[in-house]
Design a protein around this motif. Sequence first.
Motif, short mmCIF file in Angstrom:
data_model
loop_
_atom_site.label_atom_id
_atom_site.label_comp_id
_atom_site.label_asym_id
_atom_site.label_seq_id
_atom_site.Cartn_x
_atom_site.Cartn_y
_atom_site.Cartn_z
N SER A 1 31.15 46.66 19.43
CA SER A 1 29.75 47.04 19.64
C SER A 1 29.56 48.49 20.07
O SER A 1 28.43 48.89 20.35
N SER A 2 30.63 49.27 20.12
CA SER A 2 30.43 50.70 20.36
C SER A 2 30.18 51.38 19.03
O SER A 2 30.90 51.13 18.06
N PRO A 3 29.20 52.30 18.97
CA PRO A 3 28.98 53.03 17.71
C PRO A 3 29.93 54.21 17.55
O PRO A 3 29.81 54.96 16.58
N ARG A 4 30.88 54.38 18.47
CA ARG A 4 31.68 55.62 18.47
C ARG A 4 32.98 55.51 17.66
O ARG A 4 33.85 56.37 17.76
N GLY A 5 33.11 54.47 16.88
CA GLY A 5 34.24 54.36 15.97
C GLY A 5 35.58 54.52 16.67
O GLY A 5 35.84 53.94 17.72
N ALA B 1 36.82 56.88 18.29
CA ALA B 1 36.83 57.56 19.59
C ALA B 1 36.49 56.60 20.73
O ALA B 1 36.71 56.90 21.90
N SER B 2 35.96 55.46 20.39
CA SER B 2 35.47 54.52 21.41
C SER B 2 36.62 53.88 22.19
O SER B 2 37.59 53.38 21.60
N TYR B 3 36.48 53.87 23.49
CA TYR B 3 37.49 53.23 24.33
C TYR B 3 37.48 51.72 24.16
O TYR B 3 38.52 51.09 24.13
N PRO C 1 31.05 48.14 25.39
CA PRO C 1 30.80 49.29 26.26
C PRO C 1 29.68 48.97 27.24
O PRO C 1 28.78 48.19 26.92
N LEU C 2 29.75 49.54 28.41
CA LEU C 2 28.68 49.33 29.40
C LEU C 2 27.60 50.39 29.16
O LEU C 2 27.88 51.58 29.23
N TYR C 3 26.42 49.93 28.83
CA TYR C 3 25.29 50.82 28.59
C TYR C 3 24.19 50.46 29.59
O TYR C 3 23.68 49.33 29.60
N ASN C 4 23.83 51.44 30.39
CA ASN C 4 22.74 51.22 31.35
C ASN C 4 22.92 49.90 32.10
O ASN C 4 22.00 49.11 32.22
N PHE C 5 24.14 49.72 32.54
CA PHE C 5 24.57 48.58 33.37
C PHE C 5 24.64 47.25 32.62
O PHE C 5 24.91 46.22 33.22
N GLY C 6 24.37 47.26 31.34
CA GLY C 6 24.44 46.01 30.57
C GLY C 6 25.21 46.22 29.28
O GLY C 6 25.93 47.21 29.12
N MET D 1 36.15 45.67 27.76
CA MET D 1 34.99 46.39 28.28
C MET D 1 35.35 47.84 28.60
O MET D 1 36.45 48.11 29.10
N SER D 2 34.43 48.75 28.32
CA SER D 2 34.63 50.15 28.70
C SER D 2 33.45 50.58 29.55
O SER D 2 32.32 50.12 29.35
N SER D 3 33.72 51.46 30.50
CA SER D 3 32.63 51.98 31.32
C SER D 3 32.97 53.37 31.81
O SER D 3 34.13 53.67 32.10
N GLY D 4 31.93 54.18 31.88
CA GLY D 4 32.11 55.55 32.37
C GLY D 4 32.55 55.57 33.82
O GLY D 4 33.38 56.37 34.23
N GLY D 5 32.01 54.67 34.61
CA GLY D 5 32.38 54.56 36.01
C GLY D 5 33.31 53.38 36.25
O GLY D 5 33.80 52.77 35.30
N VAL D 6 33.52 53.08 37.53
CA VAL D 6 34.40 51.97 37.90
C VAL D 6 33.55 50.85 38.48
O VAL D 6 32.80 51.06 39.45
N TYR D 7 33.65 49.68 37.88
CA TYR D 7 32.80 48.55 38.26
C TYR D 7 33.59 47.31 38.65
O TYR D 7 33.02 46.30 39.04
N SER D 8 34.91 47.38 38.50
CA SER D 8 35.71 46.18 38.81
C SER D 8 35.77 45.92 40.31
O SER D 8 36.03 44.80 40.73
N GLY E 1 36.22 54.15 34.10
CA GLY E 1 36.33 55.52 34.59
C GLY E 1 36.46 56.52 33.44
O GLY E 1 37.02 57.60 33.62
N THR E 2 35.90 56.16 32.27
CA THR E 2 36.05 57.05 31.11
C THR E 2 35.23 58.35 31.25
O THR E 2 35.45 59.28 30.50
N SER E 3 34.31 58.37 32.22
CA SER E 3 33.54 59.60 32.47
C SER E 3 34.03 60.33 33.72
O SER E 3 33.42 61.31 34.14
N ILE E 4 35.10 59.83 34.31
CA ILE E 4 35.60 60.43 35.54
C ILE E 4 36.89 61.19 35.21
O ILE E 4 37.89 60.56 34.84
N ILE F 1 32.41 56.69 40.84
CA ILE F 1 31.13 56.20 40.37
C ILE F 1 30.83 56.92 39.07
O ILE F 1 31.43 57.93 38.76
N TRP F 2 29.89 56.36 38.34
CA TRP F 2 29.62 56.96 37.04
C TRP F 2 29.00 58.34 37.17
O TRP F 2 28.08 58.56 37.93
N ARG F 3 29.55 59.27 36.38
CA ARG F 3 28.93 60.59 36.27
C ARG F 3 28.61 60.80 34.80
O ARG F 3 29.47 60.59 33.95
#
Length: 214
Positions: A8-12, A14-16, A94-99, A138-145, A178-181, A211-213
């Motif tokens: 479900s990531s549109p980033r082909g 490159a998507s984590y 991917p985690l988008y806007n917390f969902g 699941m991928s996320s820019g920040g750490v949620y685990s 942490g893909t954005s960290i 945290i997400w940046r």
Amino acid sequence: MQILQILSSPRGAASYSNQLANGLVEKLVAANPGSQVTVRDLTNQPFPHLEEVHLQSFFTPAEGRSPEQQAAVRHSDEAIAELMAADIVVVGAPLYNFGIASTLKAWIDHIARAGITFRYTAAGPEGLVKGKKVYVAMSSGGVYSAGPMAAYDFVVPYLKSVFAFVGMTDVTVVRVEGTSIPELQAAALPKALRPATYPCKKVDQEDAKGIWRA
Ligand SMILES: Cc1cc2nc3c(=O)[nH]c(=O)nc-3n(C[C@H](O)[C@H](O)[C@H](O)COP(=O)(O)O)c2cc1C
């Protein structure tokens, strides 16, 4: 084994979450030689948001559906047939806007069908998609685990709830986080895929400081 891979990531490439899902599928195929993999990339093969005609088609018996309703129900019927045929389901999320991404939500809206993938009984709702093993990549820019952002992860609680509702209760979550960290980014994917953390990733408490940046 029949493996259904939902991306479900549109980033082909490159998507984590896509890379993590691919890595999990590789491991599953290696462990289960001869497995067949069906890939549903929800970016290239999107499911429509539910409109009135879809709802009408869901709640009209097959023999009474209009041509328009017959066309509208086809997405759902195909998705459910793929799901029912699978032994293992790997969902890239991917985690988008917390969902979850809206493309994944649209797929879920097409596979959750009363009377087909769940039903109501005197004892309450019963899921009818049984005997599946599910992996959520699941991928996320920040750490949620763990840590301060854990309460903002609506991906895992939601997916576990809706999958359980339709009968898929055996769900393993693997996170690339942490893909954005900058200090976590490089190690995030190898860490999610390393044998010691697969299939149940142990979360290091020190990771939880991020945290997400944007
Ligand atoms: C529209 C959008 C919304 C996002 N929302 C969040 C968010 O709420 N929290 C977060 O930690 N990261 C967020 N991110 C970052 C993504 O979770 C991160 O880049 C992740 O690696 C994307 O998955 P992918 O690499 O599989 O495409 C968002 C990214 C996008 C594009």
